[in-house]
Design an enzyme around this catalytic site. Structure first.
Site, PDB file in Angstrom:
ATOM      1  N   ASP A  43       3.595  -3.364  -6.146  1.00 16.29           N
ATOM      2  CA  ASP A  43       2.811  -4.207  -5.254  1.00 16.29           C
ATOM      3  C   ASP A  43       2.285  -5.411  -6.019  1.00 16.29           C
ATOM      4  O   ASP A  43       2.389  -5.488  -7.239  1.00 16.29           O
ATOM      5  CB  ASP A  43       1.634  -3.416  -4.670  1.00 16.29           C
ATOM      6  CG  ASP A  43       2.081  -2.334  -3.704  1.00 16.29           C
ATOM      7  OD1 ASP A  43       3.212  -2.434  -3.194  1.00 16.29           O
ATOM      8  OD2 ASP A  43       1.305  -1.384  -3.472  1.00 16.29           O
ATOM      9  N   LYS A  65       2.525  -6.541  -0.468  1.00 16.81           N
ATOM     10  CA  LYS A  65       2.068  -7.007   0.834  1.00 16.81           C
ATOM     11  C   LYS A  65       0.906  -7.967   0.647  1.00 16.81           C
ATOM     12  O   LYS A  65       0.122  -7.846  -0.285  1.00 16.81           O
ATOM     13  CB  LYS A  65       1.627  -5.833   1.713  1.00 16.81           C
ATOM     14  CG  LYS A  65       2.672  -4.734   1.898  1.00 16.81           C
ATOM     15  CD  LYS A  65       2.092  -3.612   2.747  1.00 16.81           C
ATOM     16  CE  LYS A  65       3.101  -2.491   2.967  1.00 16.81           C
ATOM     17  NZ  LYS A  65       3.270  -1.669   1.755  1.00 16.81           N
ATOM     18  N   GLY A  96      -1.555  -0.928  -6.866  1.00 21.13           N
ATOM     19  CA  GLY A  96      -2.842  -1.270  -7.421  1.00 21.13           C
ATOM     20  C   GLY A  96      -3.870  -0.212  -7.071  1.00 21.13           C
ATOM     21  O   GLY A  96      -3.767   0.464  -6.042  1.00 21.13           O
ATOM     22  N   GLY A  97      -4.865  -0.050  -7.945  1.00 18.49           N
ATOM     23  CA  GLY A  97      -5.911   0.935  -7.676  1.00 18.49           C
ATOM     24  C   GLY A  97      -5.378   2.347  -7.724  1.00 18.49           C
ATOM     25  O   GLY A  97      -4.636   2.732  -8.632  1.00 18.49           O
ATOM     26  N   MET A 176     -10.657  -5.615   0.590  1.00 14.40           N
ATOM     27  CA  MET A 176      -9.838  -6.601   1.302  1.00 14.40           C
ATOM     28  C   MET A 176     -10.488  -7.006   2.625  1.00 14.40           C
ATOM     29  O   MET A 176      -9.826  -7.084   3.660  1.00 14.40           O
ATOM     30  CB  MET A 176      -8.428  -6.051   1.534  1.00 14.40           C
ATOM     31  CG  MET A 176      -7.724  -5.598   0.268  1.00 14.40           C
ATOM     32  SD  MET A 176      -7.529  -6.923  -0.958  1.00 14.40           S
ATOM     33  CE  MET A 176      -6.286  -7.928  -0.149  1.00 14.40           C
ATOM     34  N   GLY A 205     -11.119  -9.433  -9.297  1.00 13.09           N
ATOM     35  CA  GLY A 205     -11.719  -8.604 -10.327  1.00 13.09           C
ATOM     36  C   GLY A 205     -10.829  -8.395 -11.535  1.00 13.09           C
ATOM     37  O   GLY A 205      -9.619  -8.205 -11.413  1.00 13.09           O
TER      38      GLY A 205
END
Length: 280
Positions: A43, A65, A96-97, A176, A205
């Site tokens: 991503d 996305k 991510g995350g 988001m 961040g």
């Protein structure tokens, strides 16, 4: 003389949480998974700048996305990773995350299980906690907040959900949610959350362009009018903790590896560079 047959290699899928961006915030297990990957579907949020080093033998496919634009539909992503695993490849789906925090990792795990493909989940550091921390904002703090709620900001909530959030107390973390910030603020105010409640918007961040905008619930819409995703919004008294201690966001932001070259990647529908390709 008997010859021993080599065991047949099996394909597999590893769902990897890439954390909030920097490669040094990946877990050791995530690094090991990437090192053995044959193909990495990634991503846009995550440690993309370091992929060439982290997965030196892999091909890279960009399926990232952006809000309102999914260049590869989720169902197609699931079909591709399953097809690659059936071709005896080790497929890493890098997000991510954390893959199970608004990452649709559950859907990809279900697709793998339904296809009979071995699947492993490697958790990652969620931006819901890490990005506020990079701005010096704890999501919980003794005598201030003993709970936090993480909300997706992709779509407005229902009235009863706003009432629940406002009545629950503690800290509200919105991922988001810049595009829906006006509706979030309006809903929380109608549900009874005080206008003086502190709010922070932390953009980009852990990057060298990280920026924090602070205001109150009654003024944040105007104060954050120039803010853009990716961003994490924090609503609650914890926003005042860092400022009350005389600390600045820069005190929490580690040095950056700015300027590192991006790996060669595959963008669906585009010409594929060396060491990258689209699955057939």
């Amino acid at each position: 003389m008997k010859t021993r047959k080599r065991p047949r290699r099996t394909g597999r899928i590893t769902l990897v949480g890439g954390g909030p961006g920097p490669a040094d915030l990946l877990t050791l297990r995530a690094v090991k998974a990437l090192a053995t990957a044959d193909v990495v579907y990634f991503d846009r949020l995550g440690p993309t700048r370091d992929l060439a080093e982290l997965a030196p033998h892999a091909m890279f496919v960009d399926v990232g996305k952006t809000p309102g634009h999914h260049k590869v539909p989720q169902e197609e992503i699931q079909g591709r990773i399953v097809d690659d695993a059936r071709a005896w490849l080790h497929v890493v789906r890098l997000k991510g995350g954390d893959p199970f925090v608004f990452g649709r990792g559950g859907e990809e795990m279900a697709a793998a299980v339904a296809a009979g493909i071995p699947v492993t989940v490697v958790p990652g550091i969620s931006s819901a906690i890490a990005v506020p921390g990079a701005a010096g904002i704890p999501v919980t703090h003794r005598n201030v907040s003993h709970l936090f709620t993480v909300v997706s900001g992709h779509a407005p909530l229902e009235p009863h959900e706003y009432r629940h959030l406002a009545g629950l107390g503690g800290t509200i973390v919105v991922l988001m949610g810049v595009g829906t910030l006006p509706s979030m603020v309006a809903g929380l105010r109608l549900a009874g959350l005080a206008n003086v409640t502190p709010v922070a918007v932390v953009e980009r961040g852990f990057s060298h362009t990280q920026r924090t905008t602070t205001a109150t619930l009654g003024s944040i819409v105007n104060a954050a009018s120039a803010c853009r995703n990716p961003a994490v919004i924090v609503i609650g008294e914890v926003v005042s903790v860092a400022g009350g201690a005389g600390l600045a966001a820069a005190d929490f932001l580690p040095g950056q590896d700015a300027g590192r070259a991006l790996p060669e990647i595959a963008t669906p529908g585009a010409a594929l560079p060396k060491k990258a390709r689209q699955p057939a």
